[in-house]
Design an enzyme around this catalytic site. Structure first.
Site, PDB file in Angstrom:
ATOM      1  N   ARG A 112       0.847  -1.189   0.000  1.00 49.99           N
ATOM      2  CA  ARG A 112       0.000   0.000   0.000  1.00 49.99           C
ATOM      3  C   ARG A 112       0.891   1.251   0.000  1.00 49.99           C
ATOM      4  O   ARG A 112       1.849   1.340   0.772  1.00 49.99           O
ATOM      5  CB  ARG A 112      -0.881   0.016   1.241  1.00 49.99           C
ATOM      6  CG  ARG A 112      -1.860   1.180   1.221  1.00 49.99           C
ATOM      7  CD  ARG A 112      -2.476   1.401   2.580  1.00 49.99           C
ATOM      8  NE  ARG A 112      -3.545   0.448   2.853  1.00 49.99           N
ATOM      9  CZ  ARG A 112      -4.221   0.434   4.001  1.00 49.99           C
ATOM     10  NH1 ARG A 112      -3.929   1.289   4.956  1.00 49.99           N
ATOM     11  NH2 ARG A 112      -5.175  -0.436   4.192  1.00 49.99           N
ATOM     12  N   GLU A 135      14.134   2.410  -3.215  1.00 46.81           N
ATOM     13  CA  GLU A 135      15.244   1.934  -4.041  1.00 46.81           C
ATOM     14  C   GLU A 135      14.815   1.251  -5.330  1.00 46.81           C
ATOM     15  O   GLU A 135      15.564   1.217  -6.299  1.00 46.81           O
ATOM     16  CB  GLU A 135      16.124   0.984  -3.202  1.00 46.81           C
ATOM     17  CG  GLU A 135      16.860   1.767  -2.130  1.00 46.81           C
ATOM     18  CD  GLU A 135      17.473   0.906  -1.041  1.00 46.81           C
ATOM     19  OE1 GLU A 135      18.635   0.551  -1.176  1.00 46.81           O
ATOM     20  OE2 GLU A 135      16.776   0.621  -0.044  1.00 46.81           O
TER      21      GLU A 135
END
Lengths: 698, 332
Positions: free
Chosen positions: A584, A661
């Protein structure tokens, strides 16, 4: 108090945005205590050897120079866990750029002049700084970064590879890459009344505080490390760095406040880098593209100071169905600066090779590269056999292909031209693990209806303050405007490092637990709260230590369109589109920025960021932003970020996966695959600068 | 950085007088290169003479229709000047291809001509460099030299001149006006920068005390079109790997005027005289262009890792000439 509660995921504006754009936000080197001394590091000017003499008389005679610390006179430290912090403790020079003296002066200018005047004599020995795939010093370590086993074998790779009707055997070579956050590393340290306060540009001031306590041999309670605003780190500030140790040592030694910044040009030697890798990927598949054998073998370097092994073969254990598999890391210690974390260590470099090899396989089969990936979706995590908590790579590929218009392409290479430009498109997958670190948090309710949350999170530009306020507000059933967030100080409840894309999950879990506990206590009050308010705390140490029965990873898909100048070989990205499945999304505005920033960094990795290790001198040649080419605005055109709604109950109370990342992972491969489509040339090293592209142009 | 004295002279005459009397003094224009080099310890002037506010900040017409450019005109102002854009697009394009917006706003015309090489060994005082420290050696020959010279280098130095502007000025036959202790002199910009030979510490023919006051451009040749094309590692804010400034006029299918200069290949902007000799009066077609560029680049002597620059220069120049020919004689 006003404002209605907003659901998690709302695009809440960054809390400190105004302070940052108006210059009011103060960074580590913008604290100037009265009587401050300024430091300048003297870096070793030889690649390997010993300091035989440091002559400081001339420097000390300059106006304003106060002290010169050298291996001879610097205070002794306890041996640190991280050997890169053992500065000025002995005469050894393990690599060029290693600090051999620290000049302290009344002004930055005087310190710099003093540093120029320090004369250092060295005894040198032969050095070795060049990584090759067959370097005789390569050995197999026990573990790679992240604690992953260096070697994993499943089934019979050699037999299955030999038996496969279709083979890919390709070697990819990546040079080093450098973390260049906008704010260089800096510390301002004050030793007063037996207490050390350090403003440090760090991704985690709890760890810096604990390291300083251990190294200086003083009680943790006597040290406060503040990292209130941090101008990026990309991993290079995820571990304590020498400037914090030197500033702390110097303020204790002189009794004066000390400020020490790492000049841009010193950073490649002092703050880590992404280690170069030579990566061999072998894939055996049947004629439908179903993989039977997969090997990913890494050769990389570390320094002689410490072992750091870029875990580039780890994603091959996650990505594709591969009944017979071998993943191996080997490393050679060279006389180079110590490598360390740089955004998505392992995944960024490993997925470049793996996703390029997948494209090679698709080309060899005449199969669409999206379809090839869909045909190799594993039921469970290939390496561990554990079920995925959620895996929506297929959805990312499908959604991305649809949004990008992927299937409009003619798969034939060099089939599109527009004036001098050769056009091509490419795709690559992305993955990043879900990590969780222990954190603690405190939640306080005041009688006026306001709340205050304390957790030593670090906002390195991600929007951590903002999203933590949202998490707290959601648990408390209030509007985020009613929640004050205190972060960025080691005096707060212990927080983990802003790294491994784990910050929001780790701090957020602690904040959620504390806020939920507070809400429970508040329910017991009928009337007004006591004047001192009500407080609850949480500590996730036990929760974080539990091993999940699930394999938990975020996934994504990158689509790139490039234009290659058929005259000059210049490659420019035209479009870049990423679709992610990362649990989410808790703040759509700041999340988008994280994905996008990762993709931009991937453009740099693919096209512009090049690093040269100078064999004769043992240092990186590109040490400023004029020569180390991070993408400029003109290199970053149409970048689109999308994500799919992913409900995963096996993560954390917020249902989130990390997303700081994954944006860089796979971007370079998608661009490289697009260059291959545009030109027909399969280039197996980065960055794709004109010198590499030219030989393949008509 | 070494302490230094700072002087802001009121006139060119004062600037020249003080400079001539103070060995090691440096003129300060925008400071975008000098100050960086001072921070690195490469430049250590005892006196910095700030000439950036001398009244040399105008671009004016000469009697013959050329342009007179003051030495302190900022790069961004020069690039945007309507007369420059109209008469000499190659110069405007070259300026805009250089550095970043912030740097161009500060950098001056005179300073740009005197910017120093980006060779990494020159910039690092812990390493030898014959240009910075004569006689100490040239590690670039065997070291990191991907970006360095392929033409006109010597055993002593393989540095390149980093300027974009100077390449365009070389193709435009500009003249540099110098004021010195012995008076004023004019030097063609193609003679202003030197090849390294055995004294690479001298970038230019400028003499002690001399100050660049103006750059003079002749009017553009009849019917000429010009362009500047720069190939580089990123789309903006990168020094050239190879660049080309070209001016071409075509009449009756033949080259009526041509001038061609390369950047990033040598210690100075490289005016391609051999190529021009092939081109002048010849049929303006691709075969001629290829032959001309080849004639120039025959002299290239690439180092171990920079051979690609020869190919890049060849392709870029050929592309530039082809494009100009299509513009100069669209109906041919």
């Amino acid at each position: 108090m006003s404002h209605a509660p907003q659901p998690l995921g709302a695009p809440v504006v960054r809390r400190e945005g105004r302070e940052k754009v108006t210059g009011a936000a103060r960074y580590a080197a913008e604290h100037a205590p009265p009587g401050c001394l300024y430091g300048w590091i003297v870096p070793a000017a030889v690649p390997k050897g010993r300091v035989t003499a440091v002559r400081t008389a001339e420097a000390l005679a300059l106006p304003g120079v106060h002290t010169v610390l050298t291996p001879d006179n610097a205070p002794r430290l306890e041996e640190p866990d991280d050997p890169v912090l053992a500065v000025l403790q002995n005469d050894r020079v393990p690599h060029r750029g290693w600090p051999v003296a620290l000049v302290l002066a009344e002004s930055l200018e005087a310190a710099r002049e003093g540093a120029d005047a320090v004369e250092v004599e060295y005894g040198t020995t032969d050095h070795d700084v060049v990584l090759t795939g067959d370097h005789p010093g390569l050995y197999t370590p026990e573990k790679a970064n992240g604690g992953y086993p260096a070697v994993r074998e499943r089934g019979d790779f050699d037999g299955a590879f030999a038996a496969a009707p279709v083979h890919i055997d390709a070697t990819y070579t990546l040079g080093g890459l450098h973390n260049h956050p906008m704010e260089p590393h800096a510390s301002t340290a004050v030793w007063a009344d037996g207490h050390l306060t350090v403003h440090d540009s760090s991704q985690g001031s709890t760890v810096v505080c604990e390291s300083l306590a251990q190294i200086l041999g003083i009680d943790r309670d006597r040290i406060t490390v503040v990292s209130e605003h941090v101008g990026g780190g990309f991993g290079s500030k995820g571990t304590p760095r020498p400037q914090a140790v030197l500033a702390a040592m110097a303020t204790r030694h002189t009794g004066r406040p000390v400020q020490l910044s790492v000049p841009r040009r010193f950073m490649p030697a002092l703050v880590g880098h992404r280690a170069p890798t030579v990566q061999r990927v072998r894939i055996g598949a049947d004629r439908d593209g179903v993989i039977s054998a997969l090997a990913h073998e890494i050769a990389t370097h570390t320094s002689t100071v410490k072992e750091f092994v870029e875990q580039a073969a780890v994603p091959a254990r996650v990505m594709y169905s591969s009944p017979h598999s071998r993943t191996v890391h080997r490393v050679v210690p060279l006389d180079v600066p110590s490598p360390s974390w740089m955004r998505a260590p392992g995944e960024a470099s490993g997925m470049y090779a793996l996703e390029s090899a997948m494209d090679e396989l698709a080309c060899a089969l005449g199969l669409d590269p999206v379809e090839l990936r869909l045909r190799n979706e594993p039921a469970d995590e290939p390496d561990s056999g554990r079920p995925f908590s959620s895996r929506n790579l297929t959805a990312c590929l499908d959604e991305g292909a649809r949004r990008f218009g992927w299937y409009d392409r003619d798969p034939a290479p060099a089939s599109r031209q527009e004036g001098p430009w050769l056009l091509g498109t490419g795709v690559a997958s992305a993955t990043y693990p879900v990590l969780l670190s222990p954190s603690a948090a405190r939640a306080h309710a005041a009688p006026d209806g306001s709340y205050r949350i304390g957790v030593n999170a670090t906002d390195i530009g991600t929007g951590a303050r903002t999203v933590l306020a949202q998490i707290a507000a959601s648990a408390l059933g209030t509007a985020q405007e009613n929640v004050r967030i205190d972060i960025g100080s080691s005096d707060l409840p212990r927080g983990s490092v802003a790294g491994g894309s784990s910050g929001t999950a780790s701090w957020g879990t602690a904040v959620h637990r504390a806020a939920t506990a507070l809400a429970g206590r508040l329910a017991a009050y009928d009337g007004p709260l006591p004047a001192e308010g009500v407080t609850a705390t949480a500590d996730t140490t036990q929760e974080a230590a539990q091993k999940s029965p699930y394999a938990r990873h975020a996934f994504g898909a990158h689509f790139a369109e490039v234009a290659v100048d058929s005259v000059t070989g210049e490659v420019r990205v035209r479009r870049l589109l990423g679709v992610y499945a990362a649990g989410r999304v808790l703040n759509s505005r700041t999340a988008r920025s994280q994905f996008l920033g990762g993709m931009v960094m991937g453009i740099g990795m693919a096209l512009t960021e090049g690093s040269t290790m100078d064999p004769a001198y043992g240092d990186f040649t590109e040490r400023d932003l004029a020569s180390y080419h991070v993408p400029s605005c003109a290199d970053v055109p149409d970048v689109q970020v999308h994500w799919i709604d992913e409900e995963d109950p096996h993560l954390n109370p917020m249902g989130s996966k990390g997303l700081g990342e994954i944006g860089i992972v796979g971007t370079a491969a998608a661009i490289g695959n697009a260059v291959r489509h545009a030109t027909g040339a399969r280039l197996r090293s980065l960055p794709l600068t004109p010198d590499k592209v030219l030989p393949y142009l008509p | 950085m070494k302490p230094f004295a700072y002087l802001r002279p009121a006139s060119v005459a004062e600037a020249v007088r003080v400079s001539a009397a103070t060995p090691g003094a440096r003129f300060l224009g925008g400071g975008t290169n000098l100050v960086d080099l001072m921070k690195l310890g490469v430049e250590t002037p005892g006196l910095v003479i700030d000439v950036s506010r001398l009244p040399l900040d105008r671009v004016t017409r000469t009697d013959d229709g050329g342009l007179r450019i003051g030495a302190t005109v900022r790069n961004s102002d020069l690039a945007a000047h309507p007369d420059v854009r109209a008469d000499h697009p190659a110069l405007s394009q070259a300026l805009l291809a250089g550095a970043s917006g912030q740097l161009r706003n500060t950098a001056t015309t005179g300073g740009n001509l005197l910017q120093r090489t980006r060779c990494p060994y020159f910039q690092d005082i812990t390493k030898p460099c014959n240009k910075r420290d004569p006689g100490s050696g040239c590690p670039a020959r065997e070291g990191a030299h991907r970006d360095l010279a392929v033409l006109g280098h010597s055993p002593h130095c393989v540095a390149t001149n980093p300027s974009d502007m100077a390449v365009a000025l070389a193709a435009l036959d500009a003249t540099v006006l110098l004021h010195g202790p012995e008076g004023e002199r004019a030097v063609p910009v193609t003679d202003f920068h030197r090849l390294p030979g055995d004294n690479p510490d001298q970038d230019t023919v400028i003499r002690p005390g001399e100050l660049i006051t103006e750059v003079v451009l002749p009017p553009p040749p009849d019917g000429a079109v010009s362009l500047y094309r720069k190939a580089r590692d990123r789309a903006s804010y990168a020094f050239a790997l190879a660049s080309v400034a070209a001016v071409l006029a075509v009449r009756d299918g033949r080259v009526a005027h041509v001038s061609l200069a390369f950047g990033a290949l040598a210690h100075r902007p490289w005016r391609a005289r051999a190529a021009e000799d092939v081109l002048r009066g010849a049929t303006a077609d691709r075969e001629t262009f290829a032959r001309a560029v080849e004639a120039e680049l025959e002299a290239a002597r690439p180092l171990r890792d920079n051979g690609f620059k020869v190919d890049l220069a060849r392709r870029t120049a050929f592309g530039a000439l082809t494009e100009l020919a299509s513009r100069a004689a669209p109906n041919d």
